[in-house]
Motif scaffolding. Structure first.
Motif, PDB file in Angstrom:
ATOM      1  N   PHE A  77       0.836  -1.198   0.000  1.00  0.00           N
ATOM      2  CA  PHE A  77       0.000   0.000   0.000  1.00  0.00           C
ATOM      3  C   PHE A  77       0.870   1.248   0.000  1.00  0.00           C
ATOM      4  CE2 PHE A  77      -4.057  -1.879   2.156  1.00  0.00           C
ATOM      5  CZ  PHE A  77      -4.234  -2.692   1.046  1.00  0.00           C
ATOM      6  N   LEU A  78       0.564   2.170  -0.906  1.00  0.00           N
ATOM      7  CA  LEU A  78       1.258   3.457  -0.969  1.00  0.00           C
ATOM      8  C   LEU A  78       0.227   4.563  -0.796  1.00  0.00           C
ATOM      9  CD1 LEU A  78       3.460   2.712  -4.158  1.00  0.00           C
ATOM     10  CD2 LEU A  78       3.948   2.144  -1.767  1.00  0.00           C
ATOM     11  N   PRO A  79      -0.147   4.907   0.437  1.00  0.00           N
ATOM     12  CA  PRO A  79      -1.123   5.976   0.652  1.00  0.00           C
ATOM     13  C   PRO A  79      -0.486   7.346   0.411  1.00  0.00           C
ATOM     14  CG  PRO A  79      -0.334   5.138   2.756  1.00  0.00           C
ATOM     15  CD  PRO A  79       0.296   4.281   1.697  1.00  0.00           C
ATOM     16  N   VAL A  80      -1.074   8.137  -0.477  1.00  0.00           N
ATOM     17  CA  VAL A  80      -0.503   9.437  -0.815  1.00  0.00           C
ATOM     18  C   VAL A  80      -1.590  10.498  -0.786  1.00  0.00           C
ATOM     19  CG1 VAL A  80       1.330   8.411  -2.218  1.00  0.00           C
ATOM     20  CG2 VAL A  80      -0.803   9.099  -3.309  1.00  0.00           C
ATOM     21  N   CYS A  81      -1.180  11.720  -0.483  1.00  0.00           N
ATOM     22  CA  CYS A  81      -2.093  12.862  -0.491  1.00  0.00           C
ATOM     23  C   CYS A  81      -1.291  14.115  -0.812  1.00  0.00           C
ATOM     24  CB  CYS A  81      -2.808  12.989   0.852  1.00  0.00           C
ATOM     25  SG  CYS A  81      -3.957  14.380   0.931  1.00  0.00           S
ATOM     26  N   ASN A  82      -1.394  14.564  -2.061  1.00  0.00           N
ATOM     27  CA  ASN A  82      -0.670  15.764  -2.508  1.00  0.00           C
ATOM     28  C   ASN A  82       0.838  15.626  -2.267  1.00  0.00           C
ATOM     29  OD1 ASN A  82      -3.231  16.712  -3.075  1.00  0.00           O
ATOM     30  ND2 ASN A  82      -3.344  18.026  -1.273  1.00  0.00           N
ATOM     31  N   GLU A  83       1.421  14.604  -2.875  1.00  0.00           N
ATOM     32  CA  GLU A  83       2.832  14.276  -2.672  1.00  0.00           C
ATOM     33  C   GLU A  83       3.608  14.340  -3.978  1.00  0.00           C
ATOM     34  OE1 GLU A  83       3.563  13.843   0.378  1.00  0.00           O
ATOM     35  OE2 GLU A  83       1.896  12.919   1.442  1.00  0.00           O
TER      36      GLU A  83
ATOM     37  N   LYS B  13      -8.512   5.346  -6.257  1.00  0.00           N
ATOM     38  CA  LYS B  13      -8.901   6.657  -5.721  1.00  0.00           C
ATOM     39  C   LYS B  13     -10.358   6.583  -5.284  1.00  0.00           C
ATOM     40  CE  LYS B  13      -8.678  11.618  -6.783  1.00  0.00           C
ATOM     41  NZ  LYS B  13      -7.571  11.954  -5.884  1.00  0.00           N
ATOM     42  N   ARG B  14     -10.622   6.854  -4.028  1.00  0.00           N
ATOM     43  CA  ARG B  14     -11.990   6.779  -3.515  1.00  0.00           C
ATOM     44  C   ARG B  14     -12.738   8.084  -3.803  1.00  0.00           C
ATOM     45  NH1 ARG B  14     -11.316   7.572   2.869  1.00  0.00           N
ATOM     46  NH2 ARG B  14      -9.494   8.923   2.889  1.00  0.00           N
ATOM     47  N   ARG B  15     -14.036   8.053  -3.643  1.00  0.00           N
ATOM     48  CA  ARG B  15     -14.856   9.206  -3.998  1.00  0.00           C
ATOM     49  C   ARG B  15     -14.737  10.344  -2.999  1.00  0.00           C
ATOM     50  NH1 ARG B  15     -20.567   6.569  -6.201  1.00  0.00           N
ATOM     51  NH2 ARG B  15     -19.646   5.462  -7.989  1.00  0.00           N
ATOM     52  N   SER B  16     -14.522  10.012  -1.724  1.00  0.00           N
ATOM     53  CA  SER B  16     -14.380  11.064  -0.705  1.00  0.00           C
ATOM     54  C   SER B  16     -13.159  10.758   0.144  1.00  0.00           C
ATOM     55  CB  SER B  16     -15.625  11.158   0.177  1.00  0.00           C
ATOM     56  OG  SER B  16     -15.657  10.095   1.111  1.00  0.00           O
ATOM     57  N   ARG B  17     -12.604  11.794   0.767  1.00  0.00           N
ATOM     58  CA  ARG B  17     -11.426  11.637   1.614  1.00  0.00           C
ATOM     59  C   ARG B  17     -11.818  11.474   3.081  1.00  0.00           C
ATOM     60  NH1 ARG B  17      -7.759  16.634   0.603  1.00  0.00           N
ATOM     61  NH2 ARG B  17      -6.478  15.503   2.112  1.00  0.00           N
ATOM     62  N   ARG B  18     -12.966  10.907   3.304  1.00  0.00           N
ATOM     63  CA  ARG B  18     -13.456  10.748   4.673  1.00  0.00           C
ATOM     64  C   ARG B  18     -12.491   9.875   5.491  1.00  0.00           C
ATOM     65  NH1 ARG B  18     -19.105   7.767   6.495  1.00  0.00           N
ATOM     66  NH2 ARG B  18     -18.957   8.277   8.720  1.00  0.00           N
ATOM     67  N   CYS B  19     -12.259  10.283   6.723  1.00  0.00           N
ATOM     68  CA  CYS B  19     -11.393   9.560   7.675  1.00  0.00           C
ATOM     69  C   CYS B  19      -9.920   9.596   7.299  1.00  0.00           C
ATOM     70  CB  CYS B  19     -11.857   8.119   7.852  1.00  0.00           C
ATOM     71  SG  CYS B  19     -13.537   7.980   8.478  1.00  0.00           S
ATOM     72  N   SER B  20      -9.534  10.502   6.421  1.00  0.00           N
ATOM     73  CA  SER B  20      -8.123  10.766   6.105  1.00  0.00           C
ATOM     74  C   SER B  20      -7.364   9.474   5.778  1.00  0.00           C
ATOM     75  CB  SER B  20      -7.462  11.510   7.266  1.00  0.00           C
ATOM     76  OG  SER B  20      -8.135  12.713   7.543  1.00  0.00           O
ATOM     77  N   LYS B  21      -6.158   9.349   6.317  1.00  0.00           N
ATOM     78  CA  LYS B  21      -5.295   8.218   5.973  1.00  0.00           C
ATOM     79  C   LYS B  21      -5.906   6.892   6.414  1.00  0.00           C
ATOM     80  CE  LYS B  21      -0.671   6.319   6.756  1.00  0.00           C
ATOM     81  NZ  LYS B  21       0.610   6.484   7.480  1.00  0.00           N
ATOM     82  N   ALA B  22      -6.528   6.855   7.588  1.00  0.00           N
ATOM     83  CA  ALA B  22      -7.138   5.616   8.066  1.00  0.00           C
ATOM     84  C   ALA B  22      -8.204   5.131   7.091  1.00  0.00           C
ATOM     85  CB  ALA B  22      -7.741   5.827   9.456  1.00  0.00           C
ATOM     86  N   GLY B  23      -9.027   6.030   6.598  1.00  0.00           N
ATOM     87  CA  GLY B  23     -10.045   5.666   5.623  1.00  0.00           C
ATOM     88  C   GLY B  23      -9.442   5.217   4.314  1.00  0.00           C
ATOM     89  N   ASN B  24      -8.337   5.856   3.919  1.00  0.00           N
ATOM     90  CA  ASN B  24      -7.655   5.484   2.676  1.00  0.00           C
ATOM     91  C   ASN B  24      -7.109   4.063   2.759  1.00  0.00           C
ATOM     92  OD1 ASN B  24      -6.767   5.929   0.078  1.00  0.00           O
ATOM     93  ND2 ASN B  24      -5.025   7.185   0.666  1.00  0.00           N
ATOM     94  N   LEU B  25      -6.488   3.729   3.886  1.00  0.00           N
ATOM     95  CA  LEU B  25      -5.949   2.382   4.062  1.00  0.00           C
ATOM     96  C   LEU B  25      -7.076   1.339   4.104  1.00  0.00           C
ATOM     97  CD1 LEU B  25      -3.203   3.113   6.756  1.00  0.00           C
ATOM     98  CD2 LEU B  25      -2.805   2.419   4.385  1.00  0.00           C
TER      99      LEU B  25
ATOM    100  N   MET C  75      -5.113  -7.543  11.393  1.00  0.00           N
ATOM    101  CA  MET C  75      -5.712  -6.236  11.151  1.00  0.00           C
ATOM    102  C   MET C  75      -7.228  -6.311  11.163  1.00  0.00           C
ATOM    103  SD  MET C  75      -7.243  -4.394   8.461  1.00  0.00           S
ATOM    104  CE  MET C  75      -6.635  -5.204   6.983  1.00  0.00           C
ATOM    105  N   GLU C  76      -7.798  -7.346  10.544  1.00  0.00           N
ATOM    106  CA  GLU C  76      -9.249  -7.473  10.496  1.00  0.00           C
ATOM    107  C   GLU C  76      -9.825  -7.834  11.864  1.00  0.00           C
ATOM    108  OE1 GLU C  76      -9.960 -10.256   7.374  1.00  0.00           O
ATOM    109  OE2 GLU C  76      -9.825  -8.717   5.801  1.00  0.00           O
ATOM    110  N   ALA C  77      -9.091  -8.650  12.628  1.00  0.00           N
ATOM    111  CA  ALA C  77      -9.559  -9.008  13.974  1.00  0.00           C
ATOM    112  C   ALA C  77      -9.647  -7.792  14.878  1.00  0.00           C
ATOM    113  CB  ALA C  77      -8.634 -10.053  14.589  1.00  0.00           C
ATOM    114  N   LEU C  78      -8.809  -6.787  14.609  1.00  0.00           N
ATOM    115  CA  LEU C  78      -8.798  -5.577  15.413  1.00  0.00           C
ATOM    116  C   LEU C  78      -9.769  -4.521  14.909  1.00  0.00           C
ATOM    117  CD1 LEU C  78      -4.914  -5.283  15.783  1.00  0.00           C
ATOM    118  CD2 LEU C  78      -6.526  -6.152  17.484  1.00  0.00           C
ATOM    119  N   GLY C  79     -10.440  -4.811  13.794  1.00  0.00           N
ATOM    120  CA  GLY C  79     -11.399  -3.855  13.257  1.00  0.00           C
ATOM    121  C   GLY C  79     -10.815  -2.862  12.288  1.00  0.00           C
ATOM    122  N   GLY C  80      -9.563  -3.064  11.874  1.00  0.00           N
ATOM    123  CA  GLY C  80      -8.939  -2.184  10.894  1.00  0.00           C
ATOM    124  C   GLY C  80      -8.499  -0.857  11.483  1.00  0.00           C
TER     125      GLY C  80
END
Length: 491
Positions: free
Chosen positions: A62-68, A123-135, A229-234
């Protein structure tokens, strides 16, 4: 009434010193354990034998990016250079950008895909939840047993996966963290400070992992088992440090972690005071929020006393740093309203200064400064650098203090991206940056006033705190003024 307030402030002073003393003693213990582990070569986790290295499960990178835009090219190139069976590897660029980064990322993904690399642009439709939502969005799109994550400013070594994935043959291993070094560590004293501070944290983590103690691990240059990760709820956006939050949950849920110090990814440090202060306020806010979110679980979990003390020290170290700024604020009223006639307060203050000195020198162990010291630099030549290093923790204490106040007010999800690689000069500053700058100016004036008051009244017991604060806040204000001048020239 005045006597009551003076007694209350004195008790707070004693309490902070006592907590700091415990923290320093535990940290010194970990420095010793880490040093012994490195000498015995026990810090490196043993890889599985050559004949068993056919353990090659599916891995998603995973390469999460935001204006980089300044670093996106080298990030994608490094990810596509990872050595791993092509049919078992999928790379996902998780783009939350609103600028030219989007076009650059799409172009690079198409280029590497044409070369046969299994890489996708998401690319998702909204940036809701910032990096956590992106991951979380990426995890829903990629079918892989293990997830490796690299922030935009990271460059992993080509053999990263070959050295880390075999460790997951242990089914109880939930996640794995690797070492981090910094390309621009010598760009200025500010970057040297950051490299030394975080290098010391990595060094201490060696000892923590050796003994199976809880550790605070980064969310980049790491690998997660999907089942864990899934057991912890992400990843949750309920905190500004989603990586620390899920790391605490994993460790408190009996998942094991591994720390591979010798597998090193390169990263980039903030070079301007503005970027540094905003980053550290976010870290302080997230760390304190995560500590209180999971503190109850930590106290309920059965563990030996020493291990619990290390867990408390690690989880609440951000709160301790913020309280150091509170100690600084107490220095003026204590100087005004106390005569320091009793030996108890004087001894406590001297003990605090001695602990700070010991802790400061302990922080250079395992750092580039330690290499210089070992080559014969000597105490006298090292002391000014250590003192300047310690003084910068007072501005950082301010940032954590503000972060703690904002966390108490319910500001959890605000995520201000840390600019990188030259874009620090053109990025719009968040509002919190201006407030932190005002806090620095107030703190310098307060430190000067406290110093003058101490000299005039003859109450000089707390003078080292205010003098050190003058140096620390003076440095960051000077650097901030230089940065603003350079930004003006760049426009």
């Amino acid at each position: 009434m005045m006597q009551f307030l003076a007694t209350l402030m004195e008790l707070v002073f004693y309490a902070v010193i006592a907590c700091f003393a415990v923290y320093v003693l535990l940290e010194l213990r970990m420095v010793r354990v880490s040093s012994q582990a490195q000498r015995r070569k026990l810090a490196e986790i043993r890889l599985w034998p050559q004949e068993e290295e056919e353990f090659l499960p599916r891995v998603g990178v995973f390469l999460p990016v935001c204006n980089e835009s300044g670093v996106i090219g080298r990030l994608i190139h490094a990810a596509c250079s990872l050595r791993y069976p092509r049919e078992k590897l999928e790379i996902a660029v998780l783009d939350d950008s609103t600028d030219m980064t989007t076009d650059l990322a799409k172009s690079l993904v198409e280029e590497y895909a044409a070369r046969g690399v299994n890489i996708r642009y998401l690319k998702r439709r909204s940036r809701r939840c910032s990096k956590a939502g992106n991951l979380s969005y990426g995890a829903a799109q990629i079918d892989a047993e293990f997830l490796a994550i690299f922030d935009a400013d990271f460059v992993p070594p080509p053999d990263f996966l070959l050295k880390t994935i075999p460790c997951f043959k242990d089914p109880s291993l939930g996640f794995l963290q690797t070492g981090i070094d910094y390309e621009n560590r010598n760009a200025s004293f500010l970057t040297q400070f950051q490299a030394m501070e975080m290098g010391h944290q990595q060094f201490v983590t060696v000892g923590l992992s050796e003994e199976g103690n809880m550790a605070s691990l980064s969310g980049s240059s790491c690998v997660w088992r999907r089942a864990c990760m899934e057991a912890l709820g992400g990843w949750k956006a309920a905190t500004a440090t989603e990586d620390v939050d899920i790391g605490y949950k994993a460790q408190l849920g009996d998942w094991k972690y591994a720390y591979l110090k010798d597998v090193v990814s390169m990263s980039i440090l903030p070079e301007t005071v503005s970027a540094f202060r905003v980053q550290r306020e976010r870290w302080g806010r997230g760390l304190m929020h995560s500590a209180f979110r999971h503190g109850g679980s930590m106290f309920r979990k059965k563990m030996p006393l020493l291990r619990r003390l290390h867990a408390m020290s690690m989880m609440f170290s951000s709160l301790l740093l913020a309280s150091i700024y509170g100690l600084f604020l107490l220095s003026l009223p204590l100087t005004l309203f106390m005569q320091f006639e009793g030996a108890g307060f004087v001894l406590a203050a001297l003990a605090f200064f001695a602990l700070v000195a010991v802790w400061g020198f302990a922080n250079i162990v395992g750092s580039p400064m330690w290499e210089d010291f070992a080559r014969g630099r000597g105490v006298l030549r090292t002391l000014p650098h250590v003192y300047a290093y310690v003084s910068l923790f007072l501005p950082m204490a301010l940032y954590y203090f503000v972060g703690g106040i904002r966390a108490a007010r319910g500001v959890f999800e605000e995520f201000n991206r840390t600019p990188k690689c030259g874009d620090e000069a053109c990025l719009e500053r968040p509002k919190i940056d201006a407030w932190l700058h005002r806090g620095e100016m107030f703190s310098l004036a307060y430190a000067v006033l406290t110093t003058v008051t101490g000299v005039m009244t003859g109450n000089v017991v707390l003078l080292p705190i205010s003098v050190t604060a003058c140096l620390g806040f003076g440095m960051v204000l000077h650097w901030g003024r230089r940065d603003r001048r350079l930004r003006g020239e760049a426009k």
